[in-house]
Design an enzyme around this catalytic site. Structure first.
Site, short mmCIF file in Angstrom:
data_model
loop_
_atom_site.label_atom_id
_atom_site.label_comp_id
_atom_site.label_asym_id
_atom_site.label_seq_id
_atom_site.Cartn_x
_atom_site.Cartn_y
_atom_site.Cartn_z
N ILE A 1 0.81 -1.39 0.08
CA ILE A 1 -0.12 0.15 0.08
C ILE A 1 1.05 1.36 -0.10
CG2 ILE A 1 -0.47 0.46 2.43
CD1 ILE A 1 -3.49 0.26 1.94
N GLN B 1 12.05 -4.17 10.03
CA GLN B 1 10.62 -4.99 10.04
C GLN B 1 9.67 -3.74 10.67
OE1 GLN B 1 10.41 -8.60 11.84
NE2 GLN B 1 8.43 -8.91 10.81
N HIS C 1 7.07 -11.47 5.72
CA HIS C 1 6.48 -11.13 4.40
C HIS C 1 7.73 -11.15 3.57
CE1 HIS C 1 6.76 -7.55 6.77
NE2 HIS C 1 7.23 -7.05 5.86
N HIS D 1 9.20 -8.83 0.03
CA HIS D 1 8.84 -7.77 -0.61
C HIS D 1 9.54 -8.11 -2.10
CE1 HIS D 1 8.26 -4.49 2.51
NE2 HIS D 1 8.98 -5.45 3.17
#
Ligand code: 5GP
Ligand code: ZN
Length: 138
Positions: free
Chosen positions: A32, A94, A100, A102
């Protein structure tokens, strides 16, 4: 799942995200606050804070989905390169405590950054998710 984990909420479809692809164990969606056009995150469905907590199977599944999306990003956007980045702990940058990966398309001459400052436009992210997904084999 931890109540306050935004990525668990995305997995559970309790929070919105522009999904690129998902399978039984992992989900890929647009970041986002993108650092670059096409910046995508790939996460395991199962909650684990980072590499120190995650089990092998969800980590493998996340890597495998990241590999597929990397090819789609290259086909969709033809960047000069692609950075695969994964932070563990605040000192490593982080900020979200659900593992996650990227995927960051990179172009020659662009400065390196780890975090974006501008929230992306939803319509643009929706179009981007569709564009990348269009380059994944059905
Ligand atoms: P980290 O800093 O932990 O490596 O990366 C966290 C990433 O998650 C950042 O790039 C940030 O922009 C992204 N992010 C944080 N909250 C959300 C959210 O609610 N939705 C999406 N799609 N990305 C998020
Ligand atoms: Zn979580």
């Amino acid at each position: 799942m931890p109540d306050n984990c935004i990525f668990c909420q995305i997995v559970a479809e309790q929070a919105p995200a522009h999904r690129v692809i998902e399978d039984d164990l992992a989900v890929a969606f647009c970041d986002i606050f993108p650092i670059a056009t096409g910046h995508t995150l790939v996460i395991p469905r199962q909650h684990a804070a980072n590499v120190f907590e995650i089990d092998e199977e969800p980590m493998r599944a996340t890597a495998a989905l990241a590999r597929r999306v990397s090819h789609a990003l290259r086909d969709a956007l033809a960047p000069d390169g692609l950075a695969v980045y994964q932070a563990n702990g605040a000192a490593a940058g982080q900020t979200v405590w659900h593992y996650h990966v990227h995927l960051i398309p990179r172009n020659d001459g662009e400065p390196l950054a780890f975090h974006g400052r501008t929230r992306a436009d939803d319509a643009e992210l929706a179009a981007m998710a569709k564009r990348i997904a269009g380059h994944l084999p059905g």
